[in-house]
Design an enzyme around this catalytic site. Structure first.
Site, PDB file in Angstrom:
ATOM      1  N   VAL A 133       0.845  -1.193   0.000  1.00  0.00           N
ATOM      2  CA  VAL A 133       0.000   0.000   0.000  1.00  0.00           C
ATOM      3  C   VAL A 133       0.881   1.243   0.000  1.00  0.00           C
ATOM      4  O   VAL A 133       1.676   1.457   0.916  1.00  0.00           O
ATOM      5  CB  VAL A 133      -0.938   0.029   1.221  1.00  0.00           C
ATOM      6  CG1 VAL A 133      -1.837   1.262   1.146  1.00  0.00           C
ATOM      7  CG2 VAL A 133      -1.774  -1.247   1.286  1.00  0.00           C
ATOM      8  N   LYS A 134       0.721   2.056  -1.019  1.00  0.00           N
ATOM      9  CA  LYS A 134       1.475   3.307  -1.088  1.00  0.00           C
ATOM     10  C   LYS A 134       0.858   4.329  -0.133  1.00  0.00           C
ATOM     11  O   LYS A 134      -0.331   4.661  -0.246  1.00  0.00           O
ATOM     12  CB  LYS A 134       1.462   3.866  -2.511  1.00  0.00           C
ATOM     13  CG  LYS A 134       2.542   3.335  -3.419  1.00  0.00           C
ATOM     14  CD  LYS A 134       2.580   4.167  -4.702  1.00  0.00           C
ATOM     15  CE  LYS A 134       3.766   3.798  -5.565  1.00  0.00           C
ATOM     16  NZ  LYS A 134       3.820   4.654  -6.777  1.00  0.00           N
TER      17      LYS A 134
END
Length: 239
Positions: A93-94
């Site tokens: 997850v950025k």
């Protein structure tokens, strides 16, 4: 045919938001992961985030892929991060290094990684940011730190000292890998490899130049002369 030096240590991640292209890139043995972001998705005309991501993930199951949250509110970022992480075991997850008010996402990063959610902290550009991130990551959870070396270079600064310093900072964090993000030219792939950076992201335009590595400069010069000549002929130029 694209060739990649087998002695290269840096891992190459394909950066893009075209579903077909991402699936094709994932099939190439030298592409070891993929990334995307809302800006690339917008340029590709993506209107349904989840549908796009799930379609990509239905075909790419064995290589890491980073998808980004887009909320500016920390609680909503957390909700989005948990949903994105649920899409697949290979999902990172950025999380942006801060929200648009400049407030660090440190607490959120700590919370997510403490729950085993793999993160890719993005839009990082300074060593102070790297140090803050490292203080808040759960060292047991795999994670990436993406330093936007290309954007650093856009300011007239040499990103190499920052990248080398960052690599030294994370030596004590074996679950953390440094990403050379936003490269501007093929040379950046070579530079990243020379300093033992773990990963470099690259768009298709840069990846298409990999076949030029080690090419004879005399041969390349002649090809360029021929290109100018042929284009002038096709344009029917006359003096």
């Amino acid at each position: 045919m694209i060739q990649v030096n087998s002695s290269a240590k840096v891992k190459i991640f394909s950066d893009g938001a075209d579903t077909k292209e991402m699936i094709e890139m994932a099939q190439l043995p030298y592409i070891q992961g993929l990334t995307t972001n809302p800006t690339l998705m917008k340029k590709s005309g993506i209107t349904n985030y989840e549908k796009f991501a799930l379609e990509v993930l239905s075909e790419i199951k064995n290589k890491p892929i980073s998808f980004e949250v887009f909320s500016d509110d920390f609680d909503e970022m957390e909700t989005q991060a948990k949903k994105i992480a649920s899409w697949g075991e290979n999902v990172y997850v950025k999380i942006p290094v801060s929200n648009t008010l400049g407030e660090p996402t440190s607490v959120l990063i700590n919370k997510l990684t403490s729950h085993g959610i793999k993160v890719n902290v993005t839009a990082v550009m300074s060593i102070n940011q790297v140090k803050t991130i490292l203080k808040n990551l759960n060292p047991q959870t795999p994670n990436y730190i993406s330093i936007f070396a290309g954007r650093i270079a856009d300011t007239g600064r040499d990103p190499m000292p920052i990248m080398i310093d960052a690599l030294n900072q994370i030596k004590e964090f074996p679950s953390t890998e440094l990403i050379w993000a936003s490269p501007r030219e093929l040379l950046n792939v070579i530079q990243a490899d020379q300093i033992n950076c773990h990963i470099i992201t690259a768009t298709k335009d840069i990846l298409n130049k990999l076949s030029l590595i080690g090419k004879s400069l005399e041969e390349y010069s002649l090809e360029t002369v021929k290109m100018f000549r042929n284009d002038a002929i096709q344009a029917n130029y006359a003096l």
